[in-house]
Design a protein around this motif. Structure first.
Motif, short mmCIF file in Angstrom:
data_model
loop_
_atom_site.label_atom_id
_atom_site.label_comp_id
_atom_site.label_asym_id
_atom_site.label_seq_id
_atom_site.Cartn_x
_atom_site.Cartn_y
_atom_site.Cartn_z
N ALA A 85 0.82 -1.21 0.00
CA ALA A 85 0.00 0.00 0.00
C ALA A 85 0.86 1.27 0.00
CB ALA A 85 -0.92 0.00 1.22
N GLY A 86 2.17 1.10 -0.02
CA GLY A 86 3.06 2.25 -0.10
C GLY A 86 3.82 2.59 1.17
N ALA A 87 3.69 1.77 2.21
CA ALA A 87 4.39 2.05 3.47
C ALA A 87 5.87 1.72 3.35
CB ALA A 87 3.78 1.25 4.60
N THR A 88 6.71 2.61 3.88
CA THR A 88 8.16 2.38 3.89
C THR A 88 8.76 2.57 5.28
OG1 THR A 88 8.59 4.68 3.28
CG2 THR A 88 8.41 3.09 1.48
N GLU A 89 7.94 2.96 6.26
CA GLU A 89 8.39 3.13 7.64
C GLU A 89 7.32 2.54 8.56
OE1 GLU A 89 9.81 7.13 8.58
OE2 GLU A 89 10.03 7.53 6.43
N PHE A 90 7.74 2.06 9.73
CA PHE A 90 6.82 1.28 10.56
C PHE A 90 6.98 1.59 12.04
CE2 PHE A 90 7.38 -0.91 6.58
CZ PHE A 90 6.09 -1.33 6.27
N VAL A 91 6.00 1.09 12.83
CA VAL A 91 6.00 1.19 14.28
C VAL A 91 5.65 -0.19 14.84
CG1 VAL A 91 5.01 2.37 16.29
CG2 VAL A 91 5.13 3.57 14.07
N LEU A 92 6.44 -0.68 15.80
CA LEU A 92 6.15 -1.99 16.38
C LEU A 92 6.81 -2.09 17.75
CD1 LEU A 92 8.83 -4.34 15.78
CD2 LEU A 92 8.40 -3.11 13.64
N GLY A 93 6.50 -3.16 18.47
CA GLY A 93 7.09 -3.38 19.78
C GLY A 93 6.35 -4.49 20.51
N PHE A 94 7.07 -5.52 20.89
CA PHE A 94 6.43 -6.69 21.50
C PHE A 94 7.15 -7.10 22.77
CE2 PHE A 94 6.42 -7.16 16.78
CZ PHE A 94 5.11 -6.72 16.58
#
Length: 231
Positions: A85-94
């Motif tokens: 969908a065009g995303a190139t940067e992300f947010v995560l954490g587990f």
């Protein structure tokens, strides 16, 4: 010499994104379902936002409320869907059940990011040992930001921790940008800026009508002025 502080605004849809950019946001965090503190949005929403604005955006990778990774295969699928969908940067954490970073889940997901920049989100504020978490994540590809209030209860509680961590910038595990968010108010800004913190994240503060309402250009612009020294 110095660059201006980064202002990141939560966007739920293209209307939010356009308003945030118009108000002076530098970056967006894309989520859905704020009742669960922000989950991975639909790919169609990500594509619509990417088409509507030209500022950077980071897409949340989180399938359910809480900080457990859940089904890692589904997270991997979400990475590819968001990239499509065009995303190139992300947010995560587990985190695991002991409040330690879930390195298996993080490494599986980060491997699919293929070098994309990403933020470790406020799971750090629920960690059993913040310093141990940072050091475990030291050197993981693409990690350039920690979104944190300094404490689970928000910036009021976490301010001493934020100031302390800002003073450690450059040490192993502390090279990443501190992006302050979670109960952040304008009155906190001067002290945080003075400490050298240059990242600020707002959600509800950009929405005078609450989460049922849209992002306000005027509210974002007020934060922009504060970060630029106009408060």
């Amino acid at each position: 010499m110095s660059t201006r502080a980064v202002l990141e605004v939560i966007a739920l849809d293209a209307e939010d994104a356009v308003a945030a950019q118009a108000g002076g946001a530098d970056r967006l965090e894309l989520v859905t379902d704020m009742a669960a503190d922000g989950l991975t949005p639909r790919s169609g929403t990500v594509a619509a936002i990417r088409a509507a604005v030209d500022i950077p955006l980071r897409v949340m990778l989180r399938l359910a409320d809480g900080f457990a990774a859940g089904e890692v295969d589904r997270l991997v699928d979400a990475v590819h869907e968001m990239k499509g969908a065009g995303a190139t940067e992300f947010v995560l954490g587990f985190l695991d059940a002991h409040g330690e970073v879930d390195m298996y889940a993080v490494e599986r997901v980060v491997a699919e990011l293929s070098g994309c920049s990403w933020t470790f989100h406020r799971a750090i504020d629920r960690a059993a040992d913040r310093d141990a978490l940072r050091k475990q994540l030291d050197g993981v590809p693409g990690l350039d930001t920690y979104l944190t209030a300094g404490a689970a209860g928000g910036v009021d509680d976490g301010l001493p921790t934020l100031l302390s961590e800002a003073g450690r910038r450059g040490e192993p595990g502390y090279e990443q940008q501190i992006l302050v968010g979670g109960g952040l108010r304008l009155e906190h800004v001067p002290r945080l800026l003075e400490a050298g913190i240059d990242g600020f994240h707002i959600g509800g503060a950009a929405r005078p009508a609450g989460w049922a309402g849209a992002v306000s250009v005027a509210s974002v612009a007020e934060w922009r002025r504060a970060l630029d020294g106009g408060l």
